[in-house]
Design an enzyme around this catalytic site. Sequence first.
Site, short mmCIF file in Angstrom:
data_model
loop_
_atom_site.label_atom_id
_atom_site.label_comp_id
_atom_site.label_asym_id
_atom_site.label_seq_id
_atom_site.Cartn_x
_atom_site.Cartn_y
_atom_site.Cartn_z
N HIS A 186 0.83 -1.22 0.00
CA HIS A 186 0.00 0.00 0.00
C HIS A 186 0.86 1.26 0.00
CE1 HIS A 186 -3.29 -2.72 1.32
NE2 HIS A 186 -2.33 -3.27 2.06
N SER A 307 15.24 21.57 -15.93
CA SER A 307 14.03 22.32 -16.21
C SER A 307 14.43 23.62 -16.89
CB SER A 307 13.29 22.59 -14.91
OG SER A 307 12.48 23.73 -15.03
N LYS A 313 16.23 21.82 -10.75
CA LYS A 313 15.60 20.56 -11.10
C LYS A 313 16.51 19.57 -11.81
CE LYS A 313 11.80 19.41 -10.75
NZ LYS A 313 10.58 19.81 -11.44
N GLU A 320 10.32 8.35 -16.76
CA GLU A 320 8.96 8.85 -16.98
C GLU A 320 8.46 8.51 -18.39
OE1 GLU A 320 8.16 12.97 -15.24
OE2 GLU A 320 10.32 12.80 -15.12
#
Length: 491
Positions: A186, A307, A313, A320
């Site tokens: 979970h 970024s 970043k 991804e």
Amino acid sequence: MGLCPELKVIEGSLRGTIPKKASPSGLPMKRRKLWSGRFSEDADRLAEEFNASISFDRRLFRHDIRGSIAHASALEKAGILTRKEAASIIEGLKAVEREISEGRFTFTPEMEDIHMAVERRLTEKIGPLGGKLHTGRSRNDQVALDIRLYLKDEIFTIAGLLHELKKAVVEAAEKHIGCIMPGYTHLQRAQPVLFSHHLLAYYEMFKRDTGRLLDCLERTDSMPLGAGALAGSPYELDRRLVAGLLGFSKVTENSMDSVSDRDFAIEFLSVASILMMHVSRLSEEIILWCTQEFGFVELPDAFSTGSSIMPQKKNPDVAELARGKTGRVYGDLMALLTLMKGLPLSYNKDMQEDKEPLFDAVDTVKETLLVFAPMLKSMKVNGDAMRKAVMAGFLNATDAADYLAKKGLPFREAHRVAGEIVAYCIKKGATLEDISTAEWKKFSPLFGDDIKEAVSIENSLNARAVYGGTALKTVKARLRAVKNEIGRGLC
Ligand code: ARG
């Protein structure tokens, strides 16, 4: 209805490519179709463009030519071609292949598809003899053959790339064998596990993916040529000879099935979808592990991106995108399932739409696997951050319950007692390691001095020495076996 400006441009440019010279039948020579005998009217431009698959099936040229060379041999054996004729057809086909692979061949929409493009060029090169090649064959069995040949090659390539990914997983598991991390259920910290155990879970998934690929290969590996349009060829074609020449282990059993079947491609797409689902789950974990919240791993700059606005970043774009591309492969599977679901036997032109999803899935899986393995190899692991996370969250609470259960208390009861101790610790702001033996004993007289040892993280981990468990010695043994499997080749 007027055409939109873009379509007008396309139409205009097509028109510009068409020579004006007329053929004996009245149709311009270059535009005459190989099937145009019964036609007196020129194809509508838009219909022709709509019909054509040449823009995407051209990538099958090598397979198409390989199939034609084998077919020429079968025609020779059947006495339809003389030895000399077969030899010049084969030589002509090889010359066409060279032209295409060296980029000296211009594909145009009026060629319709790769089968016609190759045959037309062959006939231009060797004269009317080229027209004998299509004896006893239809584009329906020809295209069925081409896709099978193509897919067989690609399955091997993908299995090879998957093998590299499994090697990368195993390499990382071996390198970080000492790292203990929280195992989750979970997405809540559950029990301590070895990071290597977690990684090797993916090895097992990828191993099953290899098995599925090879299973699918078994059904792709069936030679359809000889089926003709649908009913079988009226010539004495030695189908087994053709299968042998093309490296197929068997021939298809039913001519109608041979030209209608795309379930091998659907099977591949489902295997590819499952494989991508596994890659996507690993991607998701890497993405989480890279966050400041977890901080378990760091991807090198070479596999990260920045970024354009936030200078601090460092994003795990490769992982991804792998996760994102998974959806694309699922889409390819759905496209083919939907394409096939209402088709009556046997061939229907709808089936031309099988290629783009198949090609797309093959390309997507290959590029994903190709970049994923080196990314995984270069991933830095922060064992301290993992250990810190293991220490907070009472991951050893089950061990306290197991301690009591081993002393004879029913597990349900033991579970309740351990829960009360956890609640006590939370209130006190302590961990299970912090509290004294006297405190333990307040909750149950069964607790002895050895409880502190029993709930140590190392003990919790190594207690799980059941076959397949996370104990160090068990994982080490599995790692040895896995390296053996890997060393033996595809598994
Ligand atoms: N381009 C076609 C395809 O991909 C080849 C088969 C065409 N057969 C036909 N009877 N029109 O499916």
